[in-house]
Write a protein that holds these residues in place. Structure first.
Motif, PDB file in Angstrom:
ATOM      1  N   ASP A 208      52.666  23.449  20.223  1.00  0.00           N
ATOM      2  CA  ASP A 208      53.165  23.838  21.546  1.00  0.00           C
ATOM      3  C   ASP A 208      52.200  24.737  22.314  1.00  0.00           C
ATOM      4  O   ASP A 208      52.579  25.377  23.290  1.00  0.00           O
ATOM      5  CB  ASP A 208      54.515  24.537  21.406  1.00  0.00           C
ATOM      6  N   GLY A 209      50.959  24.818  21.868  1.00  0.00           N
ATOM      7  CA  GLY A 209      49.989  25.674  22.540  1.00  0.00           C
ATOM      8  C   GLY A 209      50.009  27.108  22.053  1.00  0.00           C
ATOM      9  O   GLY A 209      49.197  27.914  22.470  1.00  0.00           O
ATOM     10  N   GLY A 210      50.937  27.449  21.171  1.00  0.00           N
ATOM     11  CA  GLY A 210      51.010  28.800  20.621  1.00  0.00           C
ATOM     12  C   GLY A 210      50.016  28.973  19.486  1.00  0.00           C
ATOM     13  O   GLY A 210      49.202  28.093  19.219  1.00  0.00           O
ATOM     14  N   PRO A 211      50.091  30.100  18.801  1.00  0.00           N
ATOM     15  CA  PRO A 211      49.146  30.346  17.705  1.00  0.00           C
ATOM     16  C   PRO A 211      49.472  29.489  16.482  1.00  0.00           C
ATOM     17  O   PRO A 211      50.619  29.120  16.250  1.00  0.00           O
ATOM     18  CB  PRO A 211      49.340  31.832  17.397  1.00  0.00           C
ATOM     19  N   ASP A 212      48.434  29.168  15.709  1.00  0.00           N
ATOM     20  CA  ASP A 212      48.635  28.473  14.441  1.00  0.00           C
ATOM     21  C   ASP A 212      49.382  29.393  13.478  1.00  0.00           C
ATOM     22  O   ASP A 212      49.398  30.615  13.653  1.00  0.00           O
ATOM     23  CB  ASP A 212      47.294  28.072  13.829  1.00  0.00           C
ATOM     24  N   LEU A 213      49.991  28.825  12.444  1.00  0.00           N
ATOM     25  CA  LEU A 213      50.740  29.601  11.455  1.00  0.00           C
ATOM     26  C   LEU A 213      50.147  29.410  10.071  1.00  0.00           C
ATOM     27  O   LEU A 213      49.516  28.392   9.800  1.00  0.00           O
ATOM     28  CB  LEU A 213      52.203  29.147  11.406  1.00  0.00           C
ATOM     29  N   ILE A 214      50.405  30.366   9.216  1.00  0.00           N
ATOM     30  CA  ILE A 214      50.129  30.236   7.794  1.00  0.00           C
ATOM     31  C   ILE A 214      51.454  30.455   7.075  1.00  0.00           C
ATOM     32  O   ILE A 214      52.119  31.467   7.261  1.00  0.00           O
ATOM     33  CB  ILE A 214      49.092  31.265   7.311  1.00  0.00           C
ATOM     34  N   TYR A 215      51.858  29.477   6.293  1.00  0.00           N
ATOM     35  CA  TYR A 215      53.118  29.526   5.547  1.00  0.00           C
ATOM     36  C   TYR A 215      52.808  29.913   4.110  1.00  0.00           C
ATOM     37  O   TYR A 215      51.944  29.315   3.471  1.00  0.00           O
ATOM     38  CB  TYR A 215      53.794  28.154   5.613  1.00  0.00           C
ATOM     39  N   LEU A 216      53.494  30.951   3.590  1.00  0.00           N
ATOM     40  CA  LEU A 216      53.349  31.373   2.198  1.00  0.00           C
ATOM     41  C   LEU A 216      54.651  31.132   1.462  1.00  0.00           C
ATOM     42  O   LEU A 216      55.732  31.405   1.986  1.00  0.00           O
ATOM     43  CB  LEU A 216      53.018  32.869   2.106  1.00  0.00           C
TER      44      LEU A 216
END
Length: 124
Positions: free
Chosen positions: A47-55
């Protein structure tokens, strides 16, 4: 590697090391140290937002279930160092006090197994 889980917190912390990829989840990186195994997956924003890191890791879910309830959802904020509050090795979680509320992210279905998979096993 069999460990006595009662002594987990007395085990000295070691640095995380990279583990071999799980063929069932090739997009995740797996790391292990003397106490934990963590799965890390990088998620690109759509959606144009920041990338995520899932833990993915264990233990904190049990605390939330026992003290708040199994159907309440919450988040743990891992703040920037400039916003860190840590006076005694505590973690901070914010739980929604409504068992019907669901965050617009995360998993949509339950998946729990007691089967041992690739050396990992679920606690009873």
């Amino acid at each position: 590697m069999k460990r006595n889980t009662h002594d987990l917190l007395s085990t000295p912390w070691t640095p995380f090391v990279w583990c071999e990829k799980d063929p069932r989840d090739p997009e995740s990186e797996i790391y292990r140290n003397s106490r934990y195994q963590v799965h890390l997956r990088r998620l690109k924003a759509s959606d144009g937002g920041p990338d995520l890191i899932y833990l993915s890791y264990r233990d904190k879910m049990r605390i939330k279930n026992e003290l708040i309830g199994p159907e309440c959802e919450g988040v743990e904020l891992l703040p920037a160092r400039s916003r860190e509050v840590d006076t005694s090795n505590h973690f901070h979680a914010w739980i929604i006090d409504d068992s019907t509320f669901r965050f617009p992210f995360g998993f949509t279905q339950r998946l729990v197994t007691e089967a041992a998979l690739y050396g990992a096993r679920q606690e009873p």
